[in-house]
Write an enzyme that holds these catalytic residues in place. Sequence first.
Site, PDB file in Angstrom:
ATOM      1  N   ALA A 126       0.894  -1.271  -0.014  1.00 13.00           N
ATOM      2  CA  ALA A 126      -0.061   0.060   0.134  1.00 13.00           C
ATOM      3  C   ALA A 126       0.846   1.183   0.169  1.00 13.00           C
ATOM      4  O   ALA A 126       0.559   2.194   0.034  1.00 13.00           O
ATOM      5  CB  ALA A 126      -0.779   0.069   1.174  1.00 13.00           C
ATOM      6  N   HIS A 127       2.084   1.242   0.125  1.00 13.18           N
ATOM      7  CA  HIS A 127       3.152   2.285   0.009  1.00 13.18           C
ATOM      8  C   HIS A 127       3.149   2.744  -1.400  1.00 13.18           C
ATOM      9  O   HIS A 127       2.958   1.978  -2.592  1.00 13.18           O
ATOM     10  CB  HIS A 127       4.448   1.770   0.400  1.00 13.18           C
ATOM     11  CG  HIS A 127       4.702   1.448   1.941  1.00 13.18           C
ATOM     12  ND1 HIS A 127       5.642   1.920   2.738  1.00 13.18           N
ATOM     13  CD2 HIS A 127       3.926   0.753   2.611  1.00 13.18           C
ATOM     14  CE1 HIS A 127       5.267   1.299   3.859  1.00 13.18           C
ATOM     15  NE2 HIS A 127       4.417   0.683   3.862  1.00 13.18           N
ATOM     16  N   HIS A 200       5.456  -7.780   9.238  1.00 15.31           N
ATOM     17  CA  HIS A 200       4.345  -8.273   8.927  1.00 15.31           C
ATOM     18  C   HIS A 200       4.441  -9.632   7.829  1.00 15.31           C
ATOM     19  O   HIS A 200       4.562  -9.493   6.592  1.00 15.31           O
ATOM     20  CB  HIS A 200       3.076  -7.510   8.202  1.00 15.31           C
ATOM     21  CG  HIS A 200       3.503  -6.357   7.367  1.00 15.31           C
ATOM     22  ND1 HIS A 200       4.226  -6.844   5.966  1.00 15.31           N
ATOM     23  CD2 HIS A 200       3.294  -5.091   7.422  1.00 15.31           C
ATOM     24  CE1 HIS A 200       4.422  -5.587   5.432  1.00 15.31           C
ATOM     25  NE2 HIS A 200       4.030  -4.516   6.119  1.00 15.31           N
ATOM     26  N   HIS A 235      -5.262 -10.555   6.869  1.00 11.74           N
ATOM     27  CA  HIS A 235      -3.941 -10.698   6.170  1.00 11.74           C
ATOM     28  C   HIS A 235      -3.466 -12.014   6.072  1.00 11.74           C
ATOM     29  O   HIS A 235      -2.672 -12.280   5.076  1.00 11.74           O
ATOM     30  CB  HIS A 235      -2.987  -9.738   6.740  1.00 11.74           C
ATOM     31  CG  HIS A 235      -3.208  -8.164   6.735  1.00 11.74           C
ATOM     32  ND1 HIS A 235      -4.168  -7.511   7.354  1.00 11.74           N
ATOM     33  CD2 HIS A 235      -2.512  -7.450   5.824  1.00 11.74           C
ATOM     34  CE1 HIS A 235      -4.241  -6.286   7.092  1.00 11.74           C
ATOM     35  NE2 HIS A 235      -2.924  -6.365   6.298  1.00 11.74           N
ATOM     36  N   ASP A 257      -0.824  -3.078  12.824  1.00 10.84           N
ATOM     37  CA  ASP A 257      -0.621  -2.227  11.656  1.00 10.84           C
ATOM     38  C   ASP A 257      -2.100  -1.706  11.460  1.00 10.84           C
ATOM     39  O   ASP A 257      -2.481  -1.388  10.113  1.00 10.84           O
ATOM     40  CB  ASP A 257      -0.597  -3.141  10.244  1.00 10.84           C
ATOM     41  CG  ASP A 257       0.048  -2.691   9.243  1.00 10.84           C
ATOM     42  OD1 ASP A 257       0.365  -1.448   9.192  1.00 10.84           O
ATOM     43  OD2 ASP A 257       0.196  -3.218   8.082  1.00 10.84           O
TER      44      ASP A 257
END
Length: 364
Positions: A126-127, A200, A235, A257
């Site tokens: 998602a960065h 993660h 996730h 997160d």
Amino acid sequence: MRLGVNAALVHGRIVEGDVAVEGGLIEGVGLSPAGRIGLAVPGFIDVHINGFDGVDFTTADAGDYTRVAGCLASTGVTAFQPTLITLPVPDYFGALGRLRSTSTPGARILGMHLEGPFLSPIRSGAHDPRNMLDPDPELTRRLLDAGPVTCMTIAPELPGALDLIELLVAEGVTVALGHTDADAQTANAAFDRGARSVTHIFGAQRPWRHRDPGISGAALVRDDVFITAIVDGVHLAPEAVKLAANAAGERFVLVTDAISAAGRPDGHYLLAGRTVLLDHGACRLENGTLAGSVLTMDQAVRNMIDLGFDPARAIAAATSAPAALLRRPDLGNLEPGAAADVCVLDDSYHVIRTIVAGMESFAL
């Protein structure tokens, strides 16, 4: 002060009796007479959280941190490490400067986790890959000078990354590997240089294969590397959680997160300026990429228990394991002399009371 609990979890063992705190420290456990309500456990520690209750730590000010610290106390969190994902460089300095001047009641702030900018664009998750950079020692030193950086996630295959790991370790910063396409050989080289954890597990990293185990395979078979995991039912599949937790043992660390959508209803929220849709418990960018979570630490503990793990083991993943990761022996346990950071749980492992540094921070 007596807490009025009937038992405490001390180094993984149930000790019948009350708990006393004095001067911000644990004074005694197993005291008679026992209280009537709840099990005292060490306060939960969240080492990877991006925001909560509408607050994104990218733009948070002192008032925002105060609100989040109070909200987190209601979930049993007594200490947390705010996290910044990959940003334009100037935004890091603003966020670090604001944190440096912040002091809050409620859950204590341990320092900032920088999840970027030295990450791999091909594992960006998602960065925003446009903001990712190759390791830069000069920029790193400026970031360390700008505010209380306690952890940094980097991709070890980038040019100069291994030397940067040594620089960070020498400065007392915990180094994690994540958002990376590193193979096992590169990951092991990074761990040998002092990297201490995986960010993660299984997410935004080279997938595990039997002849190419990648960073996850390298980390899981070492006894000096901590594994952080988002156990939210989104996730990771149950089998992935069990694989990682069983392999890591005491090195398995629960993280949330969480983003600004945590504690809020379905809708649109921001993560470092990117729009995220929260829909039925999952946070995603417009292209469908997972973007953080709305998990709380107490729910993560209950999720582990629901997967069949012993409650003491699940609680350790939220207390003693993250404390060990950050080398904070004063946190994550209830032995006399430790910080009086305490969470009181009912029979279903829901939070009914939270004490931080001996002070009441939340009570039903």
